[in-house]
Design a protein around this motif. Structure first.
Motif, mmCIF file in Angstrom:
data_model
loop_
_atom_site.group_PDB
_atom_site.id
_atom_site.type_symbol
_atom_site.label_atom_id
_atom_site.label_comp_id
_atom_site.label_asym_id
_atom_site.label_seq_id
_atom_site.Cartn_x
_atom_site.Cartn_y
_atom_site.Cartn_z
ATOM 1 N N ALA A 62 0.760 -1.175 0.491
ATOM 2 C CA ALA A 62 -0.224 0.219 -0.039
ATOM 3 C C ALA A 62 1.022 1.044 0.270
ATOM 4 C CB ALA A 62 -1.377 0.177 0.668
ATOM 5 N N ALA A 63 1.941 1.224 1.067
ATOM 6 C CA ALA A 63 2.856 2.039 0.533
ATOM 7 C C ALA A 63 3.568 2.225 -0.450
ATOM 8 C CB ALA A 63 3.673 2.028 1.414
ATOM 9 N N LEU A 103 -1.570 10.176 5.112
ATOM 10 C CA LEU A 103 -2.272 9.214 3.710
ATOM 11 C C LEU A 103 -2.080 8.474 3.842
ATOM 12 C CD1 LEU A 103 -3.052 8.706 1.509
ATOM 13 C CD2 LEU A 103 -1.224 9.168 0.046
ATOM 14 N N MET A 104 -0.747 8.027 4.419
ATOM 15 C CA MET A 104 0.038 6.521 5.190
ATOM 16 C C MET A 104 -1.338 5.778 6.567
ATOM 17 S SD MET A 104 1.668 4.058 4.038
ATOM 18 C CE MET A 104 1.872 2.379 5.114
ATOM 19 N N LEU A 105 -0.848 7.289 7.177
ATOM 20 C CA LEU A 105 -1.854 6.476 8.621
ATOM 21 C C LEU A 105 -3.166 6.241 8.363
ATOM 22 C CD1 LEU A 105 -0.740 9.073 11.077
ATOM 23 C CD2 LEU A 105 -0.261 6.840 11.073
ATOM 24 N N GLY A 142 9.170 7.366 5.400
ATOM 25 C CA GLY A 142 10.268 8.902 4.932
ATOM 26 C C GLY A 142 10.948 8.411 4.038
ATOM 27 N N ALA A 143 11.224 6.591 3.891
ATOM 28 C CA ALA A 143 12.257 6.310 2.927
ATOM 29 C C ALA A 143 11.298 6.524 1.465
ATOM 30 C CB ALA A 143 11.839 4.297 3.154
ATOM 31 N N VAL A 144 9.418 5.727 1.278
ATOM 32 C CA VAL A 144 8.956 6.044 0.207
ATOM 33 C C VAL A 144 9.412 7.726 -0.721
ATOM 34 C CG1 VAL A 144 7.193 5.201 -1.512
ATOM 35 C CG2 VAL A 144 7.871 3.540 0.712
ATOM 36 N N THR A 145 8.773 8.571 0.412
ATOM 37 C CA THR A 145 9.129 9.922 0.198
ATOM 38 C C THR A 145 10.478 10.668 -1.670
ATOM 39 O OG1 THR A 145 7.462 10.503 1.661
ATOM 40 C CG2 THR A 145 8.251 12.189 0.414
ATOM 41 N N LEU A 146 11.697 9.954 0.244
ATOM 42 C CA LEU A 146 12.892 10.482 -0.398
ATOM 43 C C LEU A 146 13.086 9.120 -2.274
ATOM 44 C CD1 LEU A 146 15.365 11.541 -0.656
ATOM 45 C CD2 LEU A 146 16.166 9.529 1.415
#
Lengths: 223, 240
Positions: A62-63, A103-105, A142-146
């Motif tokens: 989903a992330a 969005l993730m929450l 944090g990881a996926v935004t980057l």
């Protein structure tokens, strides 16, 4: 939160409210995933280990489906250069990361409600479950935004973002499984302390990735 | 020097086959692959840190020679990661009866391989060299935290049970001729790594210099054109 970060966040929220693509995509993805899990397990009761593994994998995918869109859309719509002109990289990162976290929450909440409802998996330690869920959402954000920023100007960016993100998130998925299986364990077979360590580890990783993200993002987000 | 090195490799290889069987393995006579397996992850880890350092230096200086060094480190690191996996798989089959045990140490190293496969996929997807260097440098730095977790923390977590020992050296289980053979093979691999690394960096710097030459560093102004047959010497930066 300074006004520039708020401006970027407001832009993301307004774009999302206009089309609601991200929200609809993630909610539908959550529904399809949970229904698939329920069908694949023939509605049998799930052990804590299996339930935690399935839920963590569903959160992971989903992330990857939902989060990189904020970066990829900027380049696809041609608004990336405008954003570079009017905002500092750190402000852009924080605005998008806060939006992605929200969005993730939301996705995590929807997925949790559906998963616990469809599979009937009981919760032994609710606070540990919430801790692991919160930590997973922060760490994934944090990881996926980057990673979204890294591939935004690449060819085959949609596929590449998954290739880049999944290996980085798998260790976090392991921590999530370690924590969630303790939270699901009604019989007390797992050591609660190990679950707490995993949950705290996720939260710490989330803080580390969100703290270091702006500096790494600044190097990528240039004219 | 090369012949001396080749002689040393031959001698150490012969020694690795004649070393007395070590005690402590399930099948001691089938454990010699350990001698070649043990140095690989150590060298891969050192190269990984070097790659991350060079990536950081590139981000600070924006000098592409640091990117060349970073890529060289990552490529050789990847090679040693593959060797680690292959020798580990052979050891697993010989000692534990299965090619793949889903052992946490095996799985964690496979994830490290996947992370750095993604690094090369990212480099391949970006055509602009500055952007390629910047993005891959950022990815290498972002990947450092999960890689450190996978190599140093994950296999030692209390809830992890692994066939793979994590304290063979510190607890003194490797001793006698086995220890000397492992040390010799570590030394051989280190020399080989340095040699390959220097060659790779030199090749990368030459490629960089020739590309810059073709892009017009020797172009002359219109009206005062130089004879195209004249070749001016080009300064090629050496690896220090």
């Amino acid at each position: 939160m300074n006004r520039r970060i708020r401006a970027v966040l407001r832009k993301e929220l307004k774009s999302e409210m206009r089309a609601k693509n991200g929200l609809v995509t993630t909610i539908l993805f959550s529904i399809f995933t949970v229904v698939t899990i329920a069908m694949a397990t023939y509605d049998q009761p799930l052990s804590p280990q299996i339930a935690s593994g399935l839920l963590s994998v569903a959160l992971l995918f989903a992330a990857i489906v939902a989060l990189p869109r904020t970066m990829l859309l900027e380049e696809e719509q041609g608004t990336g250069d405008l954003l570079r002109l009017v905002a500092e990289p750190q402000d852009v990162f924080w605005g998008k990361a806060i939006y992605n976290l929200g969005l993730m929450l939301t996705t995590g909440l929807v997925l949790s409600v559906l998963f616990l409802g469809f599979t009937g998996t009981p919760l032994a330690i609710p606070w540990l479950y919430c801790l692991c869920l919160l930590g997973s959402c922060c760490a994934f954000t944090g990881a996926v935004t980057l990673c979204g920023a890294l591939v935004a100007q690449a060819s085959n960016r949609t596929a590449l973002v998954g290739v880049l993100s999944v290996p980085l998130l798998l260790p976090l998925t392991f921590l999530a499984v370690s924590g969630l299986r303790v939270a699901f364990d009604m019989k007390g077979g797992f050591n609660v302390m190990n679950g707490v360590i995993a949950g705290v580890g996720l939260v710490c990783y989330g803080f580390a990735s969100l703290a270091g993200g702006p500096y790494l993002f600044s190097a990528v987000w240039k004219r | 020097m090369r012949y001396l090195f080749a002689l040393a490799v031959g001698a150490v290889t012969f020694w690795s086959f004649t070393v007395p069987d070590a005690i402590g393995f399930q099948y001691p006579e089938l454990a010699r692959i350990f001698l070649w397996h043990f140095p690989c992850p150590m060298i891969a880890t050192v190269l990984l840190f070097m790659g991350a350092w060079f990536s950081y230096r590139y981000n600070v200086t924006k000098d592409l020679t640091w990117d060349i060094r970073a890529v060289a480190s990552m490529e050789i690191c990847y090679l040693f990661c593959i060797l680690t996996m292959l020798t580990g798989i052979l050891f697993s089959q010989a000692q534990w009866g299965a090619w793949w045990q889903n052992d946490p140490r095996q799985t964690s190293f496979l994830l490290v391989l996947l992370i750095y496969a993604a690094y090369f996929a990212l480099r391949g997807a970006l055509s602009d060299e500055q952007r390629r260097a910047t993005n891959s440098a950022v990815y290498a730095l972002a990947a450092l935290l999960p890689v450190l977790f996978l190599i140093f923390v994950f296999p030692r977590l209390p809830q992890i049970q692994s066939f793979h020992p994590s304290d063979s050296v510190m607890s003194g289980k490797i001793k006698g001729q086995y220890a000397y053979a492992v040390t010799s093979i570590c030394a051989i691999f280190t020399v080989l790594t340095v040699w390959i690394y220097r060659m790779r960096v030199t090749a990368g710097l030459l490629e960089y210099a020739s590309e810059n030459t073709q892009n017009g560093y020797l172009d002359s102004d219109g009206g005062d054109s130089a004879d195209s047959r004249v070749v001016r010497p080009v300064r090629i930066p050496r690896e220090s």
